[in-house]
Structure formats: structure tokens, C-alpha cells
Scaffold this motif. Structure first.
Motif, mmCIF file in Angstrom:
data_model
loop_
_atom_site.group_PDB
_atom_site.id
_atom_site.type_symbol
_atom_site.label_atom_id
_atom_site.label_comp_id
_atom_site.label_asym_id
_atom_site.label_seq_id
_atom_site.Cartn_x
_atom_site.Cartn_y
_atom_site.Cartn_z
ATOM 1 N N LEU A 100 0.819 -1.202 0.000
ATOM 2 C CA LEU A 100 0.000 0.000 0.000
ATOM 3 C C LEU A 100 0.859 1.260 0.000
ATOM 4 C CD1 LEU A 100 -2.860 -0.964 2.464
ATOM 5 C CD2 LEU A 100 -2.954 -0.830 -0.024
ATOM 6 N N ALA A 101 1.960 1.224 0.753
ATOM 7 C CA ALA A 101 2.866 2.375 0.765
ATOM 8 C C ALA A 101 3.458 2.595 -0.619
ATOM 9 C CB ALA A 101 3.973 2.163 1.797
ATOM 10 N N LYS A 102 3.781 1.515 -1.323
ATOM 11 C CA LYS A 102 4.334 1.624 -2.680
ATOM 12 C C LYS A 102 3.292 2.192 -3.644
ATOM 13 C CE LYS A 102 7.267 0.612 -6.051
ATOM 14 N NZ LYS A 102 7.332 1.811 -6.867
ATOM 15 N N VAL A 103 2.054 1.733 -3.523
ATOM 16 C CA VAL A 103 0.983 2.259 -4.374
ATOM 17 C C VAL A 103 0.831 3.761 -4.144
ATOM 18 C CG1 VAL A 103 -1.522 2.259 -4.748
ATOM 19 C CG2 VAL A 103 -0.282 0.096 -4.616
ATOM 20 N N TRP A 104 0.812 4.178 -2.872
ATOM 21 C CA TRP A 104 0.672 5.596 -2.558
ATOM 22 C C TRP A 104 1.856 6.386 -3.103
ATOM 23 C CZ3 TRP A 104 -2.920 8.822 -1.739
ATOM 24 C CH2 TRP A 104 -2.638 10.093 -1.244
ATOM 25 N N GLU A 105 3.051 5.850 -2.945
ATOM 26 C CA GLU A 105 4.249 6.510 -3.463
ATOM 27 C C GLU A 105 4.167 6.670 -4.984
ATOM 28 O OE1 GLU A 105 8.676 4.940 -4.041
ATOM 29 O OE2 GLU A 105 8.105 5.095 -1.932
ATOM 30 N N GLN A 110 3.490 10.100 -9.595
ATOM 31 C CA GLN A 110 2.840 10.307 -10.890
ATOM 32 C C GLN A 110 2.131 11.656 -10.917
ATOM 33 O OE1 GLN A 110 3.473 8.120 -13.227
ATOM 34 N NE2 GLN A 110 2.363 9.202 -14.797
ATOM 35 N N LEU A 111 1.518 12.036 -9.806
ATOM 36 C CA LEU A 111 0.860 13.340 -9.736
ATOM 37 C C LEU A 111 1.866 14.473 -9.878
ATOM 38 C CD1 LEU A 111 -1.785 12.803 -6.927
ATOM 39 C CD2 LEU A 111 -2.216 13.174 -9.363
ATOM 40 N N LYS A 112 3.038 14.296 -9.294
ATOM 41 C CA LYS A 112 4.074 15.329 -9.418
ATOM 42 C C LYS A 112 4.511 15.473 -10.871
ATOM 43 C CE LYS A 112 5.848 14.818 -4.768
ATOM 44 N NZ LYS A 112 6.887 14.224 -3.933
ATOM 45 N N VAL A 113 4.655 14.342 -11.549
ATOM 46 C CA VAL A 113 5.093 14.356 -12.944
ATOM 47 C C VAL A 113 4.012 14.935 -13.840
ATOM 48 C CG1 VAL A 113 5.670 12.869 -14.912
ATOM 49 C CG2 VAL A 113 6.692 12.434 -12.671
ATOM 50 N N GLU A 114 2.776 14.472 -13.644
ATOM 51 C CA GLU A 114 1.698 14.852 -14.548
ATOM 52 C C GLU A 114 0.846 16.002 -14.025
ATOM 53 O OE1 GLU A 114 -0.617 11.408 -15.372
ATOM 54 O OE2 GLU A 114 1.022 10.369 -16.353
#
Length: 148
Positions: A100-105, A110-114
Motif C-alpha cells: 500500500l505504501a508503494k501504491v501511494w508513493e 505520478q501526480l508530481k510528474v503529470e
């Protein structure tokens, strides 16, 4: 559901499924993978319950999926034992926590990139019949772009 094992109280978390039970007709490795994927939602629930364990007061040990139907047309029960000791249960749930931590990361990176590009392309909904207009007021002010 509460139970006892070696005079130790435990909780059994049961999820009733209206869908068909997975058909475990494959090689043992593949069947184990299918079972693990089937229980993933309950693993997350177990992780949440573990975090709130002090409020519950009893350890969660068993997970159960109760499917209303199967390939035979009969109801089917799948069970998963998280472990006899707290250390075993914690070790199994630690893997879920890491997932779950990996999914959140991944989501946040991805939000930072896009994010900038998505914000530039965002077009707010202008269809008055859309449900988003009813739930819009529930958002924190400034977190949702308003139509022009």
C-alpha cells in the motif's frame, strides 16, 4: 466473529461475496496466487483492524471469504490463517503495508510528474445534470476548480 484457539480469543473477519468463488483448478503455485489475490481486500481490512487493535482488544487471526456460489453452483468458503502468533500475523500484514505504501508513493510521484500538465488540460464539468454538482459542495474550498 469471535472464537478461541488454545484458549486464546481471536477474531475471524468474514467477507460475503455475491460473485462466484475462484476456480482453483490450476497448479498449486497458481492456486496460491489466485487465493492471495482473492484475499487482498481482506488483508487491507486486517491491516486496518490491527492498527485499531487496542480499541478491539482481541487479535484478528483468521480471514474468511464466503462465496454465495461456485463452479459447482454451491456456496464455497475460503479461509486464510494469518498466523498463530502476533509476530507471524504482523509479518504477513507488513507485506500488505509495504504494498500500500508503494501504491501511494507511485500515485504521488505520478501526480508530481503529470500534475502541471493535468492542471493545464483540466476542463471542469459544465453539465448541470451531472452528480458532481451535487457533491461539489462537500469538497474543501480551493481543492476543486469551479466552472467559469
Amino acid at each position: 466473529v469471535r472464537g478461541r484457539d488454545n484458549h486464546q480469543p481471536y477474531l475471524r473477519l468474514t467477507d460475503y461475496k455475491t460473485g462466484k468463488a475462484p476456480n482453483l483448478k490450476y497448479a498449486p503455485y497458481m492456486n496460491d496466487k489466485i487465493r492471495h489475490e482473492s484475499f487482498y481486500q481482506l488483508f487491507i481490512y486486517a491491516l486496518l483492524l490491527r492498527e485499531k487493535q487496542k480499541a478491539v482488544g482481541v487479535d484478528l487471526r483468521f480471514l474468511r471469504l464466503f462465496y454465495m456460489t461456485s463452479v459447482t453452483g454451491q456456496a464455497e468458503l475460503l479461509e486464510y490463517d494469518l498466523g498463530a502468533t502476533r509476530a507471524e500475523r504482523d509479518a504477513k500484514l507488513h507485506h500488505i503495508h509495504k504494498d500500500l505504501a508503494k501504491v501511494w508513493e507511485d500515485i504521488t510521484s505520478q501526480l508530481k510528474v503529470e500534475g502541471a500538465e493535468a492542471a493545464r488540460l483540466w476542463k471542469p464539468c459544465t453539465r448541470e445534470f451531472c452528480y458532481c454538482h451535487k457533491c461539489r459542495e462537500k469538497f474543501v474550498p480551493g481543492t476543486l476548480e469551479e466552472p467559469a
